[in-house]
Motif scaffolding. Sequence first.
Motif, PDB file in Angstrom:
ATOM      1  N   HIS A  30       0.835  -1.208   0.000  1.00  0.00           N
ATOM      2  CA  HIS A  30       0.000   0.000   0.000  1.00  0.00           C
ATOM      3  C   HIS A  30       0.870   1.259   0.000  1.00  0.00           C
ATOM      4  O   HIS A  30       0.453   2.326  -0.439  1.00  0.00           O
ATOM      5  CB  HIS A  30      -0.922  -0.021   1.208  1.00  0.00           C
ATOM      6  CG  HIS A  30      -1.687   1.239   1.425  1.00  0.00           C
ATOM      7  ND1 HIS A  30      -2.493   1.790   0.458  1.00  0.00           N
ATOM      8  CD2 HIS A  30      -1.751   2.078   2.492  1.00  0.00           C
ATOM      9  CE1 HIS A  30      -3.038   2.906   0.928  1.00  0.00           C
ATOM     10  NE2 HIS A  30      -2.590   3.101   2.138  1.00  0.00           N
ATOM     11  N   GLY A  78      -3.616  -7.264  -4.758  1.00  0.00           N
ATOM     12  CA  GLY A  78      -4.302  -6.172  -4.073  1.00  0.00           C
ATOM     13  C   GLY A  78      -3.377  -5.401  -3.150  1.00  0.00           C
ATOM     14  O   GLY A  78      -2.508  -5.987  -2.508  1.00  0.00           O
ATOM     15  N   THR A  79      -3.571  -4.095  -3.069  1.00  0.00           N
ATOM     16  CA  THR A  79      -2.791  -3.297  -2.118  1.00  0.00           C
ATOM     17  C   THR A  79      -3.574  -3.077  -0.824  1.00  0.00           C
ATOM     18  O   THR A  79      -3.137  -2.338   0.046  1.00  0.00           O
ATOM     19  CB  THR A  79      -2.363  -1.952  -2.726  1.00  0.00           C
ATOM     20  OG1 THR A  79      -3.522  -1.172  -2.991  1.00  0.00           O
ATOM     21  CG2 THR A  79      -1.587  -2.159  -4.013  1.00  0.00           C
ATOM     22  N   GLY A  80      -4.703  -3.733  -0.720  1.00  0.00           N
ATOM     23  CA  GLY A  80      -5.508  -3.685   0.487  1.00  0.00           C
ATOM     24  C   GLY A  80      -6.665  -4.640   0.322  1.00  0.00           C
ATOM     25  O   GLY A  80      -6.846  -5.227  -0.755  1.00  0.00           O
ATOM     26  N   HIS A 137     -10.755  -5.604 -10.878  1.00  0.00           N
ATOM     27  CA  HIS A 137      -9.935  -5.044  -9.794  1.00  0.00           C
ATOM     28  C   HIS A 137      -8.945  -4.075 -10.423  1.00  0.00           C
ATOM     29  O   HIS A 137      -8.092  -4.475 -11.206  1.00  0.00           O
ATOM     30  CB  HIS A 137      -9.244  -6.229  -9.096  1.00  0.00           C
ATOM     31  CG  HIS A 137      -8.208  -5.841  -8.076  1.00  0.00           C
ATOM     32  ND1 HIS A 137      -7.209  -6.674  -7.688  1.00  0.00           N
ATOM     33  CD2 HIS A 137      -8.021  -4.710  -7.373  1.00  0.00           C
ATOM     34  CE1 HIS A 137      -6.449  -6.088  -6.789  1.00  0.00           C
ATOM     35  NE2 HIS A 137      -6.920  -4.894  -6.580  1.00  0.00           N
ATOM     36  N   MET A 141      -6.430  -0.395 -10.188  1.00  0.00           N
ATOM     37  CA  MET A 141      -5.681   0.538  -9.354  1.00  0.00           C
ATOM     38  C   MET A 141      -6.284   1.936  -9.500  1.00  0.00           C
ATOM     39  O   MET A 141      -6.531   2.396 -10.611  1.00  0.00           O
ATOM     40  CB  MET A 141      -4.212   0.581  -9.774  1.00  0.00           C
ATOM     41  CG  MET A 141      -3.478  -0.748  -9.640  1.00  0.00           C
ATOM     42  SD  MET A 141      -3.586  -1.530  -7.996  1.00  0.00           S
ATOM     43  CE  MET A 141      -2.901  -0.250  -6.933  1.00  0.00           C
ATOM     44  N   ALA A 150       4.685   7.510  -0.540  1.00  0.00           N
ATOM     45  CA  ALA A 150       3.734   7.326  -1.642  1.00  0.00           C
ATOM     46  C   ALA A 150       2.763   6.196  -1.324  1.00  0.00           C
ATOM     47  O   ALA A 150       3.122   5.227  -0.649  1.00  0.00           O
ATOM     48  CB  ALA A 150       4.489   7.006  -2.923  1.00  0.00           C
ATOM     49  N   THR A 151       1.534   6.335  -1.817  1.00  0.00           N
ATOM     50  CA  THR A 151       0.537   5.310  -1.535  1.00  0.00           C
ATOM     51  C   THR A 151      -0.079   4.768  -2.823  1.00  0.00           C
ATOM     52  O   THR A 151      -0.119   5.439  -3.842  1.00  0.00           O
ATOM     53  CB  THR A 151      -0.611   5.868  -0.660  1.00  0.00           C
ATOM     54  OG1 THR A 151      -1.264   6.906  -1.374  1.00  0.00           O
ATOM     55  CG2 THR A 151      -0.085   6.403   0.662  1.00  0.00           C
ATOM     56  N   SER A 152      -0.561   3.534  -2.734  1.00  0.00           N
ATOM     57  CA  SER A 152      -1.274   2.884  -3.829  1.00  0.00           C
ATOM     58  C   SER A 152      -2.629   2.428  -3.301  1.00  0.00           C
ATOM     59  O   SER A 152      -2.721   1.910  -2.189  1.00  0.00           O
ATOM     60  CB  SER A 152      -0.481   1.673  -4.337  1.00  0.00           C
ATOM     61  OG  SER A 152       0.763   2.079  -4.858  1.00  0.00           O
ATOM     62  N   ASP A 153      -3.660   2.621  -4.101  1.00  0.00           N
ATOM     63  CA  ASP A 153      -5.011   2.251  -3.696  1.00  0.00           C
ATOM     64  C   ASP A 153      -5.694   1.534  -4.842  1.00  0.00           C
ATOM     65  O   ASP A 153      -5.416   1.806  -6.015  1.00  0.00           O
ATOM     66  CB  ASP A 153      -5.822   3.510  -3.370  1.00  0.00           C
ATOM     67  CG  ASP A 153      -5.986   3.736  -1.873  1.00  0.00           C
ATOM     68  OD1 ASP A 153      -4.965   3.707  -1.172  1.00  0.00           O
ATOM     69  OD2 ASP A 153      -7.128   3.941  -1.427  1.00  0.00           O
ATOM     70  N   ASP A 154      -6.632   0.672  -4.517  1.00  0.00           N
ATOM     71  CA  ASP A 154      -7.334  -0.051  -5.570  1.00  0.00           C
ATOM     72  C   ASP A 154      -8.826  -0.135  -5.272  1.00  0.00           C
ATOM     73  O   ASP A 154      -9.278   0.159  -4.164  1.00  0.00           O
ATOM     74  CB  ASP A 154      -6.758  -1.454  -5.804  1.00  0.00           C
ATOM     75  CG  ASP A 154      -6.184  -2.125  -4.555  1.00  0.00           C
ATOM     76  OD1 ASP A 154      -6.393  -1.622  -3.437  1.00  0.00           O
ATOM     77  OD2 ASP A 154      -5.552  -3.177  -4.717  1.00  0.00           O
TER      78      ASP A 154
END
Lengths: 308, 308, 308, 308
Positions: free
Chosen positions: A111, A297-299, B74, B76, B90-94
């Motif tokens: 994440h 998945g990042t979460g 799914h 990003m 930095a962040t990653s979200d999905d």
Amino acid sequence: MSLPAEFHEIAKRVNNWGRWGQEDEIGTLNLITDEVVKDAAATVRSGRRVALALPLQQDGIQTGMIPGRVNPLHTMVQINQELFGPGTVATSDDAVTMGLQAATHWDALTHVSHSGKIYNGRPAGTITPHTRARYSGIDKAEHIVSRGVLLDVARAKGLDRLPGDHAVTPEDLDEAAAFAGLTVKPGDIVLVRTGQLQVALAGDKHGYGYPSPGLSVRTPEWFHAHDVAAVANDTLTFEIFPPEIENLWLPVHALDLVEMGMLQGQNWNLENLSTACAEARRYAFLLSAMPEPFVGGTGTPVAPVAIL
Amino acid sequence: MSLPAEFHEIAKRVNNWGRWGQEDEIGTLNLITDEVVKDAAATVRSGRRVALALPLQQDGIQTGMIPGRVNPLHTMVQINQELFGPGTVATSDDAVTMGLQAATHWDALTHVSHSGKIYNGRPAGTITPHTRARYSGIDKAEHIVSRGVLLDVARAKGLDRLPGDHAVTPEDLDEAAAFAGLTVKPGDIVLVRTGQLQVALAGDKHGYGYPSPGLSVRTPEWFHAHDVAAVANDTLTFEIFPPEIENLWLPVHALDLVEMGMLQGQNWNLENLSTACAEARRYAFLLSAMPEPFVGGTGTPVAPVAIL
Amino acid sequence: MSLPAEFHEIAKRVNNWGRWGQEDEIGTLNLITDEVVKDAAATVRSGRRVALALPLQQDGIQTGMIPGRVNPLHTMVQINQELFGPGTVATSDDAVTMGLQAATHWDALTHVSHSGKIYNGRPAGTITPHTRARYSGIDKAEHIVSRGVLLDVARAKGLDRLPGDHAVTPEDLDEAAAFAGLTVKPGDIVLVRTGQLQVALAGDKHGYGYPSPGLSVRTPEWFHAHDVAAVANDTLTFEIFPPEIENLWLPVHALDLVEMGMLQGQNWNLENLSTACAEARRYAFLLSAMPEPFVGGTGTPVAPVAIL
Amino acid sequence: MSLPAEFHEIAKRVNNWGRWGQEDEIGTLNLITDEVVKDAAATVRSGRRVALALPLQQDGIQTGMIPGRVNPLHTMVQINQELFGPGTVATSDDAVTMGLQAATHWDALTHVSHSGKIYNGRPAGTITPHTRARYSGIDKAEHIVSRGVLLDVARAKGLDRLPGDHAVTPEDLDEAAAFAGLTVKPGDIVLVRTGQLQVALAGDKHGYGYPSPGLSVRTPEWFHAHDVAAVANDTLTFEIFPPEIENLWLPVHALDLVEMGMLQGQNWNLENLSTACAEARRYAFLLSAMPEPFVGGTGTPVAPVAIL
């Protein structure tokens, strides 16, 4: 702008890269051995179960401030549809669109990245739109079951909830462990209660997120020293927000996820658990908090359960 | 067309409406008492955990034949986004869109209605697009943790998997219980293994769904007699498909969900569990299979874990 | 509660049920004949085009107050993916989840029902989760192209925008037509500008929706008398909100869509068009406002263009 | 692997980078001047309108072979919901999830990159999950209205549809133009009919995509020489598939979108238009094909209309 020296010093002390080999993708979950789980099961006394997830619905806790982290749009695809002709058995089906981190969730190790790296020193660029997280995706955290311990920081201090500017320190964690009468052990999953979720439950979604108590930048070293497997709490941002050090945003995320390789959970509802533990006078239990195995998945949404 | 007399006779014998009161929304989950869970925790010997969910991905098991039951899309929402400026963490979200019953899932009691009724005699019309399931939505099944028992019908017969036209009978269940050396008890969650999921795992999605072995219309009485809390298996349709009796579609769904008020699980991956139980020579374990609390959901993805 | 006598009296006067036969599903769109379109094309003088749709993005005009009407969640599915191997031509693809009425849109005739009926007297119950709108879905409005006329009510009054409590009356429409120097003709698509969208464009999404000027309950008779084919404007609710008559909610919707069978458009950006018409001193043009053909849709995003 | 010399030679000849300035984001759409549109409007004779979009529904043309390009999942969010209390006017709302390129669509210029570049020489890396396409997103193609010309290659050859291995050549385009009795002019939008969509309309989705006739790698030079503004056809892949030159995949995409900066449309239903043009003996018309303004979109559904 770059991260300050203070951050890098802590990072060095909590870094786990290579500790479980160059191929490792799950970090501190390695600390949950069969033995740990066996002992965790032995903590069950009454069989009482407490669910820790928020309801999933359009009227969720997201306010639109985090782009793309959308509340569940849950719609019926068919209702009482007699698929095989009039008078036959009828079925109803539904579908959902949601941000994987919209409600009660685990952050995957991927994440967060900093300085171009994710956990175990891999390039952040291995996360792509097509593959999502090639390494350390939430599907790699195959089973998250261990001893859970509730560190009820608010209750230990005799408060309903911590004030919005309270950074939970290592000393607070020690105090809550002493209040609980337990010792945090390797492989434990630690639940830190601030009481902040009450703000959201009372309807103030904006107030829930900001300002919010949360973990101090000093806590990763405490988790590292205790060889904790994962940590979750009852806030939107996990760590104190706005942050303790000006312009140092999300340092706890970077230390926990990237350096230590330790999963974080957010928006966990610890209110009923707080009551149950207080009633039972026991703050350790079997915790099952299985991720939905989104590939790369990042979460993930999670529906954790504590079994006392 | 209406349901045949044979169906209605079985329905009478397994009906649980009113058994836990007029207000009840969870049916046989009432059989999972704290005592049951306490005993279930005591079955844990090694601490070995086996995860039972299929991976969640676009290339999932759905073929498009069930309208709206879409494989997970799914995507990003952000990748390594430096939300607070260049050089910051930095962040990653999905996010995801998926049918709630697309992969490994629980059917809520409201997934099926017949003759205008859902479980406990409520009108099927209480499911609406706006409220989804007003009664017996999956969010009401607050915690699903109990003793799990694997009835490995295929292995008990010395087969890799049952043939596509095999209806699993009460006698098969008895045989598998004897093979496992256990007695099914009130509050147990029964996992019935046919081996059929191997077809999907080998890449033949259409062959997985049709023809498929599955539970016989005679099994609900067996589950009722044993006061089972819930049943899951490793097939797409749960019951034998096409059905045993011409033009009687989904009778097991109607008996289990509507009449008995007993949750069903489908597309559970029981392959590794089969191996683990055979190795341990034990077919009972602690099972955690928490639903994601979709408010008014008629189903939910689930990531079950067996703890041996 | 039921609709007041006043409503039913107007309803009788504007009702078009049966006017184009019992099978009709498109109402006043029948007024757009080939001849009308041919004449509309002849209004083009300069070839200048003005686009009337709002940008589609997560940061859209919806505030969460209308359940399920979600702003576009627009995500990349792949970015520069070299599908056929390294060094080959690369492609990017995206996907979206959105409420069909979230931004600039047409309401289908089925968007509203009253007293159990939709347009042409069909039962409201013909809209189901499985079929969506069986009759008068937006896909039936196959092509929406006609003469467009801008009735710039705000500009005709010398105002930037109408105050929030201004109900646009038939007299206002006459005044704007006179200001424009034109006569509204059968088959015209009328665009009514209040200027209210400026509030949203300035960033005040809540203020945009409430309080808002909009069409008076008296305008359907005016549209009926002029045999208008469709009407759109630059507000969230189309009609004045809160309504003119206490507890009579959405009467204009009910009269236009259900009784008259006339499509409505909302959230159309008429600001640039207002300038362009004022500069050209002409308020009639060719308008193309094609619906996306969602089968059984009760609304659709639309990207209208005026060709002057 | 890299693109062959032959590709690069054609690329040089059709390249438009810098032709409309370094800041340009819309390429050959610049060729559609007000004058062009004015003349286009003058082509309208009968006012007959022909819609060119496929219906949007779950049972669409996608087969799952292109990852993430999902058919529309169109669900009701509310049905006949009496928002303001029993007996009031009721509303129905719906939502959709879909791949932007799933049905009848425009590719944005950014849909394709090669050698790390998109149109006008910008870095392909300017497309990110967060911003989507920073340059040349489909929202920049603000209005697409011009003269449309149907080059009915199949009909010109006296065929229902071209065989699956037929690459449409410049000579075929000349032949179809001669058959139509027209000259392609700067700013025209050219619709090339192969008849291939009939395969999909007959239910064979896989056969529709492969093998498929489509444009030859030699056609971009023809479009460039004629200063065409945009091109659309009735196939899944636009260009012949599998490709003419072994291992040279999607060369027409790379030439049209990246080098020339010319938009492409796919899955356009040209069957009714073919009939209408043949009946009218005219193959030029006013075409409106407005993109939905997805900010940074690499494609968009489109509902084109030809006005004859």
